[in-house]
Design a protein around this motif. Structure first.
Motif, PDB file in Angstrom:
ATOM      1  N   ARG A 153      16.966   9.568  40.914  1.00 32.83           N
ATOM      2  CA  ARG A 153      16.589  10.363  41.934  1.00 32.83           C
ATOM      3  C   ARG A 153      17.516  10.097  43.138  1.00 32.83           C
ATOM      4  NH1 ARG A 153      13.469  11.197  37.384  1.00 32.83           N
ATOM      5  NH2 ARG A 153      12.047  13.091  37.619  1.00 32.83           N
ATOM      6  N   THR A 154      18.608   9.416  42.746  1.00 32.52           N
ATOM      7  CA  THR A 154      19.716   9.383  43.979  1.00 32.52           C
ATOM      8  C   THR A 154      20.915   9.708  43.304  1.00 32.52           C
ATOM      9  OG1 THR A 154      19.920   7.049  43.411  1.00 32.52           O
ATOM     10  CG2 THR A 154      18.202   7.515  44.858  1.00 32.52           C
ATOM     11  N   VAL A 155      21.870   9.844  44.392  1.00 32.57           N
ATOM     12  CA  VAL A 155      23.413  10.235  44.092  1.00 32.57           C
ATOM     13  C   VAL A 155      23.962   9.321  45.053  1.00 32.57           C
ATOM     14  CG1 VAL A 155      25.194  11.876  44.244  1.00 32.57           C
ATOM     15  CG2 VAL A 155      23.026  12.406  43.307  1.00 32.57           C
ATOM     16  N   THR A 156      24.868   8.445  44.651  1.00 33.17           N
ATOM     17  CA  THR A 156      25.919   7.603  45.272  1.00 33.17           C
ATOM     18  C   THR A 156      27.085   7.918  45.307  1.00 33.17           C
ATOM     19  OG1 THR A 156      24.525   5.726  44.686  1.00 33.17           O
ATOM     20  CG2 THR A 156      26.637   5.203  45.465  1.00 33.17           C
ATOM     21  N   VAL A 157      27.794   8.555  46.526  1.00 30.76           N
ATOM     22  CA  VAL A 157      29.015   9.026  46.561  1.00 30.76           C
ATOM     23  C   VAL A 157      29.579   8.209  47.686  1.00 30.76           C
ATOM     24  CG1 VAL A 157      30.568  11.105  47.275  1.00 30.76           C
ATOM     25  CG2 VAL A 157      28.255  11.246  45.872  1.00 30.76           C
ATOM     26  N   ASP A 158      31.174   7.588  47.489  1.00 29.61           N
ATOM     27  CA  ASP A 158      31.800   6.802  48.329  1.00 29.61           C
ATOM     28  C   ASP A 158      31.072   5.617  49.048  1.00 29.61           C
ATOM     29  OD1 ASP A 158      33.995   8.313  47.937  1.00 29.61           O
ATOM     30  OD2 ASP A 158      33.404   9.658  49.613  1.00 29.61           O
ATOM     31  N   GLY A 159      30.102   4.951  48.263  1.00 31.10           N
ATOM     32  CA  GLY A 159      29.369   4.023  48.528  1.00 31.10           C
ATOM     33  C   GLY A 159      27.999   4.560  49.478  1.00 31.10           C
ATOM     34  N   THR A 160      27.792   5.285  49.563  1.00 34.78           N
ATOM     35  CA  THR A 160      26.386   5.843  50.398  1.00 34.78           C
ATOM     36  C   THR A 160      25.671   6.317  49.376  1.00 34.78           C
ATOM     37  OG1 THR A 160      27.764   6.413  52.299  1.00 34.78           O
ATOM     38  CG2 THR A 160      25.662   7.385  52.256  1.00 34.78           C
ATOM     39  N   THR A 161      24.267   6.092  49.390  1.00 36.74           N
ATOM     40  CA  THR A 161      23.252   6.531  48.464  1.00 36.74           C
ATOM     41  C   THR A 161      22.475   7.732  49.023  1.00 36.74           C
ATOM     42  OG1 THR A 161      23.083   4.392  47.191  1.00 36.74           O
ATOM     43  CG2 THR A 161      21.377   5.887  46.874  1.00 36.74           C
ATOM     44  N   HIS A 162      22.361   8.687  48.522  1.00 35.41           N
ATOM     45  CA  HIS A 162      21.584  10.026  48.855  1.00 35.41           C
ATOM     46  C   HIS A 162      20.403  10.118  48.047  1.00 35.41           C
ATOM     47  CE1 HIS A 162      24.944  10.909  51.501  1.00 35.41           C
ATOM     48  NE2 HIS A 162      25.677  10.610  50.403  1.00 35.41           N
ATOM     49  N   THR A 163      19.189  10.204  48.652  1.00 28.42           N
ATOM     50  CA  THR A 163      17.988  10.547  47.961  1.00 28.42           C
ATOM     51  C   THR A 163      17.667  12.038  47.731  1.00 28.42           C
ATOM     52  OG1 THR A 163      16.969   8.467  48.862  1.00 28.42           O
ATOM     53  CG2 THR A 163      15.339  10.255  47.887  1.00 28.42           C
ATOM     54  N   LEU A 164      17.259  12.476  46.444  1.00 32.83           N
ATOM     55  CA  LEU A 164      17.099  13.845  46.135  1.00 32.83           C
ATOM     56  C   LEU A 164      15.789  14.412  46.625  1.00 32.83           C
ATOM     57  CD1 LEU A 164      18.636  13.635  42.621  1.00 32.83           C
ATOM     58  CD2 LEU A 164      19.751  14.894  44.752  1.00 32.83           C
ATOM     59  N   ALA A 165      15.630  15.470  46.472  1.00 32.27           N
ATOM     60  CA  ALA A 165      14.248  16.423  46.717  1.00 32.27           C
ATOM     61  C   ALA A 165      13.339  15.667  45.741  1.00 32.27           C
ATOM     62  CB  ALA A 165      14.551  17.598  47.022  1.00 32.27           C
ATOM     63  N   ALA A 166      12.073  15.768  46.221  1.00 35.13           N
ATOM     64  CA  ALA A 166      10.901  15.802  45.262  1.00 35.13           C
ATOM     65  C   ALA A 166       9.996  16.991  45.156  1.00 35.13           C
ATOM     66  CB  ALA A 166      10.055  14.321  45.556  1.00 35.13           C
ATOM     67  N   PRO A 167       9.670  17.621  44.022  1.00 40.43           N
ATOM     68  CA  PRO A 167       9.998  17.099  42.593  1.00 40.43           C
ATOM     69  C   PRO A 167      11.511  17.520  42.403  1.00 40.43           C
ATOM     70  CG  PRO A 167       8.869  19.213  42.682  1.00 40.43           C
ATOM     71  CD  PRO A 167       8.866  18.862  44.171  1.00 40.43           C
ATOM     72  N   PHE A 168      11.952  16.775  41.171  1.00 38.51           N
ATOM     73  CA  PHE A 168      13.280  17.041  40.810  1.00 38.51           C
ATOM     74  C   PHE A 168      13.230  17.010  39.325  1.00 38.51           C
ATOM     75  CE2 PHE A 168      17.393  14.840  39.148  1.00 38.51           C
ATOM     76  CZ  PHE A 168      18.242  16.126  39.626  1.00 38.51           C
ATOM     77  N   LEU A 169      13.705  18.236  38.913  1.00 36.89           N
ATOM     78  CA  LEU A 169      13.654  18.637  37.524  1.00 36.89           C
ATOM     79  C   LEU A 169      15.023  19.006  36.873  1.00 36.89           C
ATOM     80  CD1 LEU A 169      12.312  19.112  34.629  1.00 36.89           C
ATOM     81  CD2 LEU A 169      11.634  21.167  35.667  1.00 36.89           C
ATOM     82  N   VAL A 170      15.631  18.521  36.000  1.00 38.18           N
ATOM     83  CA  VAL A 170      16.846  18.999  35.357  1.00 38.18           C
ATOM     84  C   VAL A 170      16.478  19.639  34.014  1.00 38.18           C
ATOM     85  CG1 VAL A 170      19.110  18.529  34.130  1.00 38.18           C
ATOM     86  CG2 VAL A 170      18.277  17.422  36.288  1.00 38.18           C
ATOM     87  N   MET A 171      16.637  21.072  34.035  1.00 43.87           N
ATOM     88  CA  MET A 171      16.555  21.730  32.780  1.00 43.87           C
ATOM     89  C   MET A 171      17.905  22.191  32.126  1.00 43.87           C
ATOM     90  SD  MET A 171      13.174  24.092  32.605  1.00 43.87           S
ATOM     91  CE  MET A 171      13.270  24.123  31.100  1.00 43.87           C
ATOM     92  N   ALA A 172      18.217  21.666  30.909  1.00 49.47           N
ATOM     93  CA  ALA A 172      19.558  21.784  30.532  1.00 49.47           C
ATOM     94  C   ALA A 172      19.394  22.387  28.972  1.00 49.47           C
ATOM     95  CB  ALA A 172      20.344  20.410  30.326  1.00 49.47           C
ATOM     96  N   THR A 173      20.413  23.486  28.897  1.00 43.75           N
ATOM     97  CA  THR A 173      20.525  24.286  27.667  1.00 43.75           C
ATOM     98  C   THR A 173      21.637  23.628  26.687  1.00 43.75           C
ATOM     99  OG1 THR A 173      21.770  26.153  28.344  1.00 43.75           O
ATOM    100  CG2 THR A 173      19.218  26.045  28.619  1.00 43.75           C
ATOM    101  N   GLN A 174      21.569  23.747  25.659  1.00 38.22           N
ATOM    102  CA  GLN A 174      22.772  23.762  24.696  1.00 38.22           C
ATOM    103  C   GLN A 174      22.779  24.222  23.479  1.00 38.22           C
ATOM    104  OE1 GLN A 174      23.681  19.685  23.665  1.00 38.22           O
ATOM    105  NE2 GLN A 174      22.035  19.228  22.415  1.00 38.22           N
ATOM    106  N   ASN A 175      23.824  24.867  22.773  1.00 37.62           N
ATOM    107  CA  ASN A 175      23.860  25.535  21.485  1.00 37.62           C
ATOM    108  C   ASN A 175      23.969  24.749  20.411  1.00 37.62           C
ATOM    109  OD1 ASN A 175      24.684  27.420  19.514  1.00 37.62           O
ATOM    110  ND2 ASN A 175      25.976  28.439  20.777  1.00 37.62           N
TER     111      ASN A 175
END
Length: 321
Positions: free
Chosen positions: A135-157
């Motif tokens: 639930r975090t993202v690190t860009v250029d050495g800085t870690t950013h916390t994502l919002a809660a709740p956090f859900l990824v719904m992905a589709t694929q064929n």
């Protein structure tokens, strides 16, 4: 949350879940079990991979869940030219302030809809690994916390292979569940024509819960009681997949954690403040099957991961009271 507060809060979980489920089913007809699994994954802090043929409502399911909750939503159309920075964000130079600023990517939302995730290259797919697990993202050495709740719904064929990239094992393991929708029944298909024949029915859905409501439900579910024998039952199921002769690589400890979290969510949705073995058994297929790597001999014999999970459930003793 104290144990004495869990039981009353479970009633709120079941009530809010029912409102969201009924709202989603207004546009996703005849697929109650699929809707239930997707919502359980959300309440268990998991992510969902929806795999099926075109036109059966994969994206519609994701959109309906997103519109049923008053929260931030971002949709990502995965394409071969999509960059990792489009997902995570990037740091840009602001000429006015003479400073570097972070521009958040698409992953900075409560619900992220990833359409046709297997059309993006492995490098872009891997950009989701940290976000989905920590639930975090690190860009250029800085870690950013994502919002809660956090859900990824992905589709694929699963049938269109040209221009697609199979999901790496590490990426599949980040999805709590993989579900398939399937074709609707004849009666449900008539309802689809009635509901969607005049336009986008999902666009008319109004939220029935907020992001704060869902976050409170998730916190309640974390404290649901799971007895020690039931935890051992989960571990024995996971370990049995590693020892099955048809499996080259079985489930990891992460799979056991996902199965227990999903079972807790299923118990809360059913109005119970404790987990029973039936909760575990009912969720073993969608939680574990997509994580298995079959042996070449098993693939030649058309042995599916679902068959292996059923065999494992038949062999592992169910804990008694």
């Amino acid at each position: 949350m104290a144990n004495g507060q869990v039981a009353p809060a479970v009633g709120a979980v079941a009530g809010t879940y029912r409102r969201i489920e009924e709202n989603v089913e207004r546009v996703v007809q005849g697929k109650q079990e699929v809707v239930r699994l997707a919502l359980i994954a959300m309440l268990a802090e998991g992510h969902v991979l929806v795999e099926d043929v075109p036109g059966v409502g994969k994206t519609l399911l994701a959109k309906a869940i997103a519109r049923s909750i008053a929260c931030t939503v971002r949709r990502v159309q995965f394409t071969p030219d999509l960059l990792p920075s489009d997902i995570t964000g990037t740091t840009v130079y602001n000429a006015e302030t003479h400073d570097w600023e972070f521009k958040p990517g698409a992953v900075f939302a409560n619900i992220v809809l990833g359409d046709e995730i297997n059309r993006a290259g492995p490098k872009t797919q891997s950009a989701l690994l940290e976000a989905m697990e920590e639930r975090t993202v690190t860009v250029d050495g800085t870690t950013h916390t994502l919002a809660a709740p956090f859900l990824v719904m992905a589709t694929q064929n699963p049938i269109e292979l040209e221009g697609t990239y199979p999901l790496p094992e590490a990426q599949r393991d980040r999805f709590m569940m993989k579900v398939t929708i399937g074709y609707p029944s004849a009666e449900a298909e008539v309802q689809v024509l009635t509901t969607h024949g005049a336009g986008d029915a999902a666009a008319a859905l109004a939220p029935v819960a907020s992001a704060a409501d869902v976050a409170d439900l998730i916190d309640t579910i974390r404290h649901l009681h799971a007895a020690e024998p039931l935890k051992r039952y989960v571990v024995e199921i996971v370990r049995a997949t590693r020892e099955h002769p048809a499996v080259e690589l079985g489930c990891s400890p992460r799979a056991g954690l996902a199965l227990l979290r999903a079972a807790r969510a299923a118990a809360a949705v059913a109005g119970r403040d404790y987990v029973v073995p039936d909760d575990v058994k009912a969720l073993a297929r969608p939680v574990l099957a997509h994580r298995l790597i079959m042996t070449p001999d098993a693939l030649m014999a058309a042995t599916t991961p679902e068959v292996v999970i059923d065999d494992v459930l038949g062999r592992v003793p169910i804990p008694s009271r």
